[in-house]
Design an enzyme around this catalytic site. Structure first.
Site, mmCIF file in Angstrom:
data_model
loop_
_atom_site.group_PDB
_atom_site.id
_atom_site.type_symbol
_atom_site.label_atom_id
_atom_site.label_comp_id
_atom_site.label_asym_id
_atom_site.label_seq_id
_atom_site.Cartn_x
_atom_site.Cartn_y
_atom_site.Cartn_z
ATOM 1 N N HIS A 103 0.859 -1.194 0.000
ATOM 2 C CA HIS A 103 0.000 0.000 0.000
ATOM 3 C C HIS A 103 0.896 1.246 0.000
ATOM 4 O O HIS A 103 1.408 1.647 1.031
ATOM 5 C CB HIS A 103 -0.900 -0.024 1.238
ATOM 6 C CG HIS A 103 -2.051 0.940 1.178
ATOM 7 N ND1 HIS A 103 -2.098 2.004 0.306
ATOM 8 C CD2 HIS A 103 -3.218 0.970 1.875
ATOM 9 C CE1 HIS A 103 -3.239 2.662 0.475
ATOM 10 N NE2 HIS A 103 -3.939 2.051 1.419
ATOM 11 N N TYR B 78 -0.706 7.229 3.417
ATOM 12 C CA TYR B 78 -0.166 6.403 4.504
ATOM 13 C C TYR B 78 1.371 6.393 4.417
ATOM 14 O O TYR B 78 1.948 7.127 3.614
ATOM 15 C CB TYR B 78 -0.809 5.016 4.463
ATOM 16 C CG TYR B 78 -2.306 5.124 4.704
ATOM 17 C CD1 TYR B 78 -2.787 5.533 5.953
ATOM 18 C CD2 TYR B 78 -3.232 4.907 3.686
ATOM 19 C CE1 TYR B 78 -4.153 5.699 6.178
ATOM 20 C CE2 TYR B 78 -4.608 5.068 3.906
ATOM 21 C CZ TYR B 78 -5.047 5.466 5.155
ATOM 22 O OH TYR B 78 -6.392 5.641 5.391
ATOM 23 N N HIS C 183 -2.649 6.938 -0.909
ATOM 24 C CA HIS C 183 -3.635 7.552 0.009
ATOM 25 C C HIS C 183 -3.103 8.181 1.285
ATOM 26 O O HIS C 183 -3.811 8.242 2.295
ATOM 27 C CB HIS C 183 -4.706 6.518 0.376
ATOM 28 C CG HIS C 183 -5.494 6.063 -0.813
ATOM 29 N ND1 HIS C 183 -6.174 4.882 -0.869
ATOM 30 C CD2 HIS C 183 -5.684 6.643 -2.019
ATOM 31 C CE1 HIS C 183 -6.766 4.743 -2.043
ATOM 32 N NE2 HIS C 183 -6.476 5.798 -2.772
HETATM 33 C C1 LIG Z 1 -15.029 1.514 2.427
HETATM 34 C C2 LIG Z 1 -13.745 1.764 1.699
HETATM 35 C C3 LIG Z 1 -12.570 1.251 2.188
HETATM 36 C C4 LIG Z 1 -11.357 1.417 1.491
HETATM 37 N N1 LIG Z 1 -10.224 0.836 1.972
HETATM 38 C C5 LIG Z 1 -9.084 0.870 1.233
HETATM 39 C C6 LIG Z 1 -7.946 0.134 1.643
HETATM 40 O O1 LIG Z 1 -7.946 -0.593 2.631
HETATM 41 N N2 LIG Z 1 -6.837 0.228 0.856
HETATM 42 C C7 LIG Z 1 -6.797 0.992 -0.276
HETATM 43 O O2 LIG Z 1 -5.766 1.040 -0.952
HETATM 44 N N3 LIG Z 1 -7.881 1.678 -0.686
HETATM 45 C C8 LIG Z 1 -9.019 1.615 0.026
HETATM 46 N N4 LIG Z 1 -10.144 2.246 -0.438
HETATM 47 C C9 LIG Z 1 -10.131 2.828 -1.788
HETATM 48 C C10 LIG Z 1 -10.662 1.811 -2.793
HETATM 49 O O3 LIG Z 1 -9.803 0.710 -2.927
HETATM 50 C C11 LIG Z 1 -10.874 2.422 -4.190
HETATM 51 O O4 LIG Z 1 -9.643 2.850 -4.710
HETATM 52 C C12 LIG Z 1 -11.825 3.600 -4.142
HETATM 53 O O5 LIG Z 1 -13.011 3.246 -3.480
HETATM 54 C C13 LIG Z 1 -12.166 4.062 -5.556
HETATM 55 O O6 LIG Z 1 -12.742 3.034 -6.295
HETATM 56 P P1 LIG Z 1 -14.335 2.988 -6.536
HETATM 57 O O7 LIG Z 1 -14.716 4.267 -7.186
HETATM 58 O O8 LIG Z 1 -14.505 1.782 -7.429
HETATM 59 O O9 LIG Z 1 -14.986 2.816 -5.193
HETATM 60 C C14 LIG Z 1 -11.350 2.145 0.280
HETATM 61 C C15 LIG Z 1 -12.545 2.689 -0.201
HETATM 62 C C16 LIG Z 1 -13.737 2.505 0.477
HETATM 63 C C17 LIG Z 1 -15.013 3.069 -0.099
#
Ligand SMILES: Cc1cc2nc3c(=O)[nH]c(=O)nc-3n(C[C@H](O)[C@H](O)[C@H](O)COP(=O)(O)O)c2cc1C
Length: 374
Positions: A176, A181, A179
């Site tokens: 990871h 981190y 975002h």
């Molecule tokens: C509930 C939730 C939890 C997420 N947790 C993570 C995570 O643990 N690691 C990560 O890299 N991104 C995380 N994300 C980002 C998602 O992996 C993804 O990149 C983001 O939701 C955009 O994609 P989407 O438009 O298909 O939802 C999270 C997003 C949501 C909504």
């Protein structure tokens, strides 16, 4: 009768097979990493078996929720870890169940860095980061800048966590690096103000990420390693003054390690509320620069996912919220069926069922009684 060529043309691009290194994927709809905060006391729970297997298809690729690599890695309640024997053992039945359904499962390994506070840290110490820069928000406490001597220890924690993930049965890991981190706290110049070999120039800011990649790849094999990056995002006050240069530098530098895939978050993914149309930036230069498989994510629906594959902008598309709310997402794409709406309120609540494993499948979303829809 349609010719084979015509049949191929009719195929939904997202649902065509893809060879991801040694993994034969039957389609390109990837479960994005999704933190769900249902791993009580950082231990994966049995209810995750149902959650992940609901989202498993034969030959489908799944990435786990972000999973902590050490006792300083956590910044939220009930997120899973993978640094104790108990945690490794707790992952095993979840991974086994995904495999039993034919899925390919990678573990996303994670350190939150300064996106934490003293209550999550051993002995109530300060969270660690690339710098002393404080993340504003009342839930965060000021971080402590890692010393030069400590950095290799954190790199080693990533390496050990990757080994643990393989021991738990995962097919590989995704580092990871997105975002805001810890890895991103080194990459981005809004956070990283170091003046040593881990700060300043692009080469220096990318050093930590690349050391983690190298350590993890040498431990478990580059063919089992992916990395997620979000150069354009500014989540957790982690923006960069030149995100394109940063993304490109990383894409090119990663080639040396021959890792399996690079997973990048779209520039339009700057918020969960609104899809921002981003005219000046795209992932195309990074897609072209990186020689391994390329995965994209961020506000994708079926239509633009298909477009990304057809136009060779990515090999794989990760779906977050749509997959969270539609356990049978690939099937719904195949049938062009309506999608369940996601419920933001239950994204991170600890309930083992609500908003987690109770999203209906197509078959059960209409209640068939005596052959009639009720
Ligand atoms: C509930 C939730 C939890 C997420 N947790 C993570 C995570 O643990 N690691 C990560 O890299 N991104 C995380 N994300 C980002 C998602 O992996 C993804 O990149 C983001 O939701 C955009 O994609 P989407 O438009 O298909 O939802 C999270 C997003 C949501 C909504």
């Amino acid at each position: 009768m349609a010719t084979e060529e015509q049949m191929d043309e009719r195929k939904i691009p997202l649902l065509t097979p893809y060879k991801l290194g040694k993994f034969e994927l039957s389609h390109r709809v990837v479960l994005a990493p999704l933190t769900r905060q249902r791993s009580y006391d950082n231990i994966p729970q049995p209810h995750a078996i149902l959650y992940y297997t609901q989202r498993t298809t034969k030959g489908g690729f799944l990435i786990s929720e972000a999973t902590g690599i050490s006792d300083t890695a956590s910044g939220y309640t009930h997120t899973p870890d993978i640094w104790t024997k108990e945690q490794i053992e707790a992952w095993k039945p979840i991974v086994d169940a995904v495999h039993a359904k034919g899925g390919i499962f990678f573990c996303q390994i994670w350190h939150t860095g300064r996106v934490s506070n003293t209550s999550f840290q051993p002995n109530g110490q300060a969270p660690i980061s690339s710098s002393h820069k404080v993340l504003t928000g009342e839930q965060y406490t000021p971080p402590r800048k890692l010393s030069l001597e400590e950095i290799p220890l954190v790199v080693n924690d990533f390496k050990v966590a990757a080994r643990n993930a393989i021991e738990a049965g995962f097919d590989g890991v995704e580092i990871h690096g997105a975002h805001g981190y810890l890895v991103d706290q080194f990459l981005k110049d809004e956070v990283n103000d170091r003046t040593d070999k881990y700060g300043g120039s692009l080469e220096n800011r990318c050093r930590f990420a690349l050391e983690v990649v190298e350590a993890v790849a040498s431990e478990i094999g580059a063919d089992r390693v992916g990395i997620r990056l979000s150069p354009f995002a500014d989540f957790m006050q982690s923006s960069d003054s030149n995100p394109k240069a940063l993304g490109l530098y990383m894409a090119e530098a990663l080639n040396e390690y021959k890792i399996l895939y690079c997973h990048m978050v779209e520039p339009r993914m700057t918020s969960y509320e609104e899809k921002v149309e981003c005219l000046h930036h795209s992932l195309v230069p990074m897609r072209k620069a990186f020689k391994g498989s390329f995965m994209c994510a961020g506000w994708y629906d079926m239509e633009d996912g298909n477009k990304a594959v057809t136009e060779n902008m990515a090999d794989l598309v990760a779906y977050g919220r749509l997959f969270l709310a539609n356990p049978d997402l690939p099937k719904r794409f195949e049938l062009n069926a309506p999608l369940n709406k996601y419920d933001r309120e239950t994204f991170y609540t600890p309930h083992p069922v609500h908003g987690y494993t109770d999203y209906p499948f197509l078959e059960t979303s209409t209640d068939l009684k005596d052959g009639k829809c009720t």
